[in-house]
Write a protein that holds these residues in place. Structure first.
Motif, PDB file in Angstrom:
ATOM      1  N   TRP A  44      15.293  98.430 -32.093  1.00  0.00           N
ATOM      2  CA  TRP A  44      16.222  98.610 -31.270  1.00  0.00           C
ATOM      3  C   TRP A  44      16.857  97.685 -30.446  1.00  0.00           C
ATOM      4  N   GLY A  45      18.466  97.886 -30.458  1.00  0.00           N
ATOM      5  CA  GLY A  45      18.594  96.351 -29.895  1.00  0.00           C
ATOM      6  C   GLY A  45      19.386  95.770 -31.175  1.00  0.00           C
ATOM      7  N   GLY A  46      18.886  95.498 -31.721  1.00  0.00           N
ATOM      8  CA  GLY A  46      19.338  94.806 -33.594  1.00  0.00           C
ATOM      9  C   GLY A  46      18.636  93.239 -33.200  1.00  0.00           C
ATOM     10  N   THR A  47      19.370  92.891 -33.788  1.00  0.00           N
ATOM     11  CA  THR A  47      19.556  91.184 -33.526  1.00  0.00           C
ATOM     12  C   THR A  47      19.629  90.787 -32.161  1.00  0.00           C
ATOM     13  N   ARG A  51      16.246  89.546 -32.319  1.00  0.00           N
ATOM     14  CA  ARG A  51      16.627  88.181 -32.854  1.00  0.00           C
ATOM     15  C   ARG A  51      16.800  86.871 -32.991  1.00  0.00           C
ATOM     16  N   GLY A  52      18.918  87.044 -32.213  1.00  0.00           N
ATOM     17  CA  GLY A  52      19.567  86.250 -31.785  1.00  0.00           C
ATOM     18  C   GLY A  52      19.491  85.889 -30.442  1.00  0.00           C
ATOM     19  N   SER A  53      20.541  85.989 -29.700  1.00  0.00           N
ATOM     20  CA  SER A  53      20.520  85.229 -28.157  1.00  0.00           C
ATOM     21  C   SER A  53      20.003  85.807 -27.035  1.00  0.00           C
ATOM     22  N   THR A  54      19.467  86.979 -27.821  1.00  0.00           N
ATOM     23  CA  THR A  54      18.361  86.985 -25.750  1.00  0.00           C
ATOM     24  C   THR A  54      17.092  86.316 -26.254  1.00  0.00           C
ATOM     25  N   PRO A  55      15.984  86.382 -27.277  1.00  0.00           N
ATOM     26  CA  PRO A  55      14.767  85.413 -27.710  1.00  0.00           C
ATOM     27  C   PRO A  55      15.851  83.999 -27.388  1.00  0.00           C
ATOM     28  N   LYS A  56      16.953  84.226 -27.785  1.00  0.00           N
ATOM     29  CA  LYS A  56      17.068  82.320 -28.124  1.00  0.00           C
ATOM     30  C   LYS A  56      17.911  81.925 -26.394  1.00  0.00           C
ATOM     31  N   LYS A  57      17.870  82.744 -26.052  1.00  0.00           N
ATOM     32  CA  LYS A  57      18.379  82.490 -24.456  1.00  0.00           C
ATOM     33  C   LYS A  57      17.514  82.585 -23.476  1.00  0.00           C
ATOM     34  N   ALA A  58      16.466  83.504 -23.719  1.00  0.00           N
ATOM     35  CA  ALA A  58      14.886  83.184 -23.073  1.00  0.00           C
ATOM     36  C   ALA A  58      14.181  81.957 -23.233  1.00  0.00           C
ATOM     37  N   LEU A  59      14.163  81.362 -24.805  1.00  0.00           N
ATOM     38  CA  LEU A  59      13.835  80.411 -24.606  1.00  0.00           C
ATOM     39  C   LEU A  59      14.211  78.899 -24.147  1.00  0.00           C
ATOM     40  N   LEU A  60      16.082  79.166 -24.125  1.00  0.00           N
ATOM     41  CA  LEU A  60      16.722  78.062 -23.928  1.00  0.00           C
ATOM     42  C   LEU A  60      16.351  77.853 -22.528  1.00  0.00           C
ATOM     43  N   ALA A  87       7.218  80.083 -22.077  1.00  0.00           N
ATOM     44  CA  ALA A  87       8.480  80.017 -23.187  1.00  0.00           C
ATOM     45  C   ALA A  87       8.046  81.310 -23.776  1.00  0.00           C
ATOM     46  N   LEU A  88       7.097  82.086 -24.697  1.00  0.00           N
ATOM     47  CA  LEU A  88       6.599  82.889 -25.006  1.00  0.00           C
ATOM     48  C   LEU A  88       6.466  83.892 -24.396  1.00  0.00           C
ATOM     49  N   LEU A  89       6.282  83.997 -23.052  1.00  0.00           N
ATOM     50  CA  LEU A  89       5.890  85.163 -22.124  1.00  0.00           C
ATOM     51  C   LEU A  89       7.565  85.704 -21.332  1.00  0.00           C
ATOM     52  N   THR A  90       8.579  84.729 -21.334  1.00  0.00           N
ATOM     53  CA  THR A  90       9.782  84.989 -20.900  1.00  0.00           C
ATOM     54  C   THR A  90       9.884  85.692 -22.317  1.00  0.00           C
ATOM     55  N   ARG A  91      10.644  85.685 -23.888  1.00  0.00           N
ATOM     56  CA  ARG A  91      11.029  86.067 -24.752  1.00  0.00           C
ATOM     57  C   ARG A  91      10.161  87.083 -24.959  1.00  0.00           C
ATOM     58  N   ASP A  92       9.093  87.613 -24.363  1.00  0.00           N
ATOM     59  CA  ASP A  92       8.752  88.643 -24.988  1.00  0.00           C
ATOM     60  C   ASP A  92       9.111  89.711 -24.095  1.00  0.00           C
ATOM     61  N   TRP A  93       8.858  89.157 -22.958  1.00  0.00           N
ATOM     62  CA  TRP A  93       8.894  90.011 -21.171  1.00  0.00           C
ATOM     63  C   TRP A  93      10.186  90.538 -21.894  1.00  0.00           C
ATOM     64  N   LEU A  94      11.839  89.708 -22.081  1.00  0.00           N
ATOM     65  CA  LEU A  94      12.973  89.856 -22.157  1.00  0.00           C
ATOM     66  C   LEU A  94      13.365  90.847 -22.825  1.00  0.00           C
ATOM     67  N   SER A  96      11.308  92.732 -24.913  1.00  0.00           N
ATOM     68  CA  SER A  96      10.413  94.101 -24.655  1.00  0.00           C
ATOM     69  C   SER A  96      11.571  95.261 -23.991  1.00  0.00           C
ATOM     70  N   ASP A  97      12.097  94.404 -22.314  1.00  0.00           N
ATOM     71  CA  ASP A  97      12.068  95.009 -21.667  1.00  0.00           C
ATOM     72  C   ASP A  97      14.289  95.433 -22.272  1.00  0.00           C
ATOM     73  N   GLU A  98      14.649  94.720 -22.762  1.00  0.00           N
ATOM     74  CA  GLU A  98      15.685  94.759 -23.238  1.00  0.00           C
ATOM     75  C   GLU A  98      15.913  95.961 -24.743  1.00  0.00           C
ATOM     76  N   SER A  99      15.015  95.715 -25.899  1.00  0.00           N
ATOM     77  CA  SER A  99      15.035  96.576 -26.219  1.00  0.00           C
ATOM     78  C   SER A  99      14.617  98.155 -26.059  1.00  0.00           C
ATOM     79  N   ALA A 100      13.777  98.698 -25.162  1.00  0.00           N
ATOM     80  CA  ALA A 100      13.261  99.902 -24.987  1.00  0.00           C
ATOM     81  C   ALA A 100      14.916 100.408 -23.581  1.00  0.00           C
TER      82      ALA A 100
END
Ligand SMILES: Cc1cc2nc3c(=O)[nH]c(=O)nc-3n(C[C@H](O)[C@H](O)[C@H](O)COP(=O)(O)OP(=O)(O)OC[C@H]3O[C@@H](n4cnc5c(N)ncnc54)[C@H](O)[C@@H]3O)c2cc1C
Ligand SMILES: NC(=O)c1ccc[n+]([C@@H]2O[C@H](COP(=O)([O-])OP(=O)(O)OC[C@H]3O[C@@H](n4cnc5c(N)ncnc54)[C@H](O)[C@@H]3O)[C@@H](O)[C@H]2O)c1
Length: 452
Positions: A44-47, A51-60, A87-94, A96-100
């Motif tokens: 849910w939440g798609g790319t 796989r797109g701006s959300t994980p990208k900007k979390a790392l950034l 970096a990974l914890l920030t990414r994973d948290w953001l 999973s939260d956004e997808s849910a």
């Protein structure tokens, strides 16, 4: 009365694809009383979310903190490194939260959700998890997937999505393609301490942007450890004792821990069985008219899967979702009209922003436009945060000298292009802007001097 009641279908509207914009459309249709189903095959939440701006900007976000800290400390030596775990914890948290939240939003709005891959039986029937669903109207929003690179050893090439969720930080990677995704990944990974090889088949990085501004970014990325292999293609990939050996067409060999495909994306329509529904498409995606209608009048397409004359961006998918909400809720019958001065940003360090008429477009029409360059790094708002590379190129119409567009390199380019997008789209006059009091000293106050 809704269409289902009139025609006896299971649903008024089925949307295939659970990306963020697709969820927005589903919620808007359900809120207007349409019996709506949303089908998502993967997450849910798609790319964008996964796989797109959300994980990208979390790392950034972490990379930007590190970058800013290095300015404060006047050098990198004393700056504590970002760990991959952070970096990974920030990414994973953001993520999973956004997808849910995407799924929850749909369910709370009364949308019926399916977690399955959908494909056509005929123009009104879809096969979903072994069952057949019938519907009066269908919206195709199946997004895009990376374009496959066909070379020897191609099975070793991974996706940018997997790069952003590796369990261990790679020491050396290769990216195939020097486009928007690459610039963001290079910025984050070099800041984390990973060496990045970039393989680009021609001599242009970020081809839609002004080459002088792009050079500022590229030189900065090189200074952080990126190595650009221009006018070269990956020819062959082999396993080596310490990872992968990539042989380039120019004879160079690079040894890396992973190779990632960021060489563009194509419409994700291969498994939909569009022929069964009589839907026309080309290699650019599902053919649509200016109402986002496909070759079947009751089937629509939006976002990355459709061949609309706009960039494949979340901002456009959102715009199209809002348009379809109005069209399908009978609130408007007008053709879609895209904004005249859209804003876009490459999320790199520094960022590159673009709004309205681009510098490249201005150069193609020198009789219509003037381009002026201003160094912003000595302006207070940029100086105090050591935004030493900040530059703006303003495009002005020759006829009245009014601003028609801008391209900006700066850590805050995204903010300035968005302000300019509001001024351009609302056709704000010089005097109207001077009549607004912005908080001083902030980026907005610089508009007084820029806007004409
Ligand atoms: C790394 C990266 C960074 C990006 N950064 C930005 C950015 O900063 N700004 C920006 O504006 N855009 C950005 N984009 C582009 C943006 O992500 C896309 O334009 C946007 O996601 C398109 O939305 P969509 O709804 O068309 O497709 P998607 O978000 O891809 O959603 C489509 C969904 O459909 C599902 N699906 C596909 N086929 C089926 C089927 N048959 N049955 C059921 N479900 C199906 C998929 O699983 C997917 O979840 C980025 C893209 C990438 C890859
Ligand atoms: N901030 C943003 O606006 C943003 C960010 C990320 C992604 N996106 C969207 O995602 C899409 C895909 O991004 P992308 O970076 O994959 O595509 P892109 O089109 O921006 O860049 C791909 C690059 O790879 C090069 N290339 C193609 N084939 C190659 C090959 N075989 N070898 C070497 N180089 C090759 C192309 O010349 C191009 O420079 C974008 O077009 C955009 O729609 C947008």
């Amino acid at each position: 009365m809704d269409i289902k009641a009139q025609q006896g279908y299971d649903y008024d509207v089925i949307i295939i694809g659970g990306g963020v914009s697709d969820v927005t459309l589903a919620c808007n249709l359900a809120a207007a009383g349409k019996k709506t189903a949303l089908i998502e095959a993967r997450d849910w939440g798609g790319t964008t979310v996964n796989r797109g701006s959300t994980p990208k900007k979390a790392l950034l976000a972490l990379a930007e903190l590190h970058h800013q800290e290095s300015f404060l400390h006047r050098g990198l030596e004393t700056v504590s490194p970002i760990t991959w775990e952070d970096a990974l914890l920030t990414r994973d948290w953001l993520v999973s939260d956004e997808s849910a939240r995407a799924k929850e939003r749909a369910i709370k709005a009364g949308v019926e959700t399916y977690e399955a891959y959908a494909f056509f039986e005929d123009a009104h029937h879809l096969k979903v998890n072994g069952q057949v669903l019938s519907t009066a109207t269908i919206v195709l929003a199946t997004g895009s997937v990376p374009r496959k690179i066909d070379i020897e050893g191609a099975s070793y090439i991974d996706s940018s999505a997997n790069l952003m969720r590796l369990h261990q930080q790679p020491k050396v990677i290769a990216l195939i393609g020097a486009g928007v995704i690459a610039m963001s990944l290079i910025s984050s990974f070099t800041e984390l301490g990973t060496k990045v090889h970039v393989i680009q088949h021609n001599d242009r990085v970020l081809g839609n942007f002004d080459s002088e501004l792009v050079d500022i970014l590229v030189n900065r990325l090189k200074s952080r450890g990126a190595e650009f292999h221009m006018e070269a293609e990956a020819e062959r990939i082999e396993r080596s004792a310490s990872g992968y050996q990539v042989t380039l067409t120019n004879g160079e060999i690079v040894i890396v821990d992973g190779i990632y495909d960021v060489a563009g994306r194509i419409a994700n329509i291969g498994g939909l069985q569009l022929e069964k529904a009589g839907i026309e498409y080309t290699e650019r995606g599902i053919s649509v008219d200016d109402h986002l209608t496909t070759s079947q009048p009751h089937i629509f397409a939006m976002g990355d899967c459709c061949d609309a004359p706009v960039p494949k961006l979340n901002s456009y998918a959102d715009f199209q979702a809002k348009y379809l909400s109005q069209l399908l809720n009978d609130e408007s019958k007008e053709a879609i009209q895209y904004p005249t001065a859209p804003a876009a940003t490459v999320y790199s360090i520094p960022k590159i922003g673009q709004v309205g008429v681009s510098v490249n477009q201005a150069r193609q029409h020198p009789q219509d436009y003037d381009v002026t360059q201003l160094n912003m790094s000595n302006w207070q708002n940029y100086k105090r945060v050591h935004d030493d590379l900040a530059v703006i190129k303003l495009v002005a119409s020759k006829s009245d000298q009014h601003v028609a567009g801008a391209e900006i390199v700066s850590d805050t380019a995204d903010i300035l292009v968005n302000y300019l997008a509001i001024l351009l789209n609302r056709r704000v006059s010089f005097q109207e802007l001077q009549d607004i009091i912005f908080a001083y000293p902030s980026l907005a106050t610089d508009l007084y001097g820029l806007w004409k």
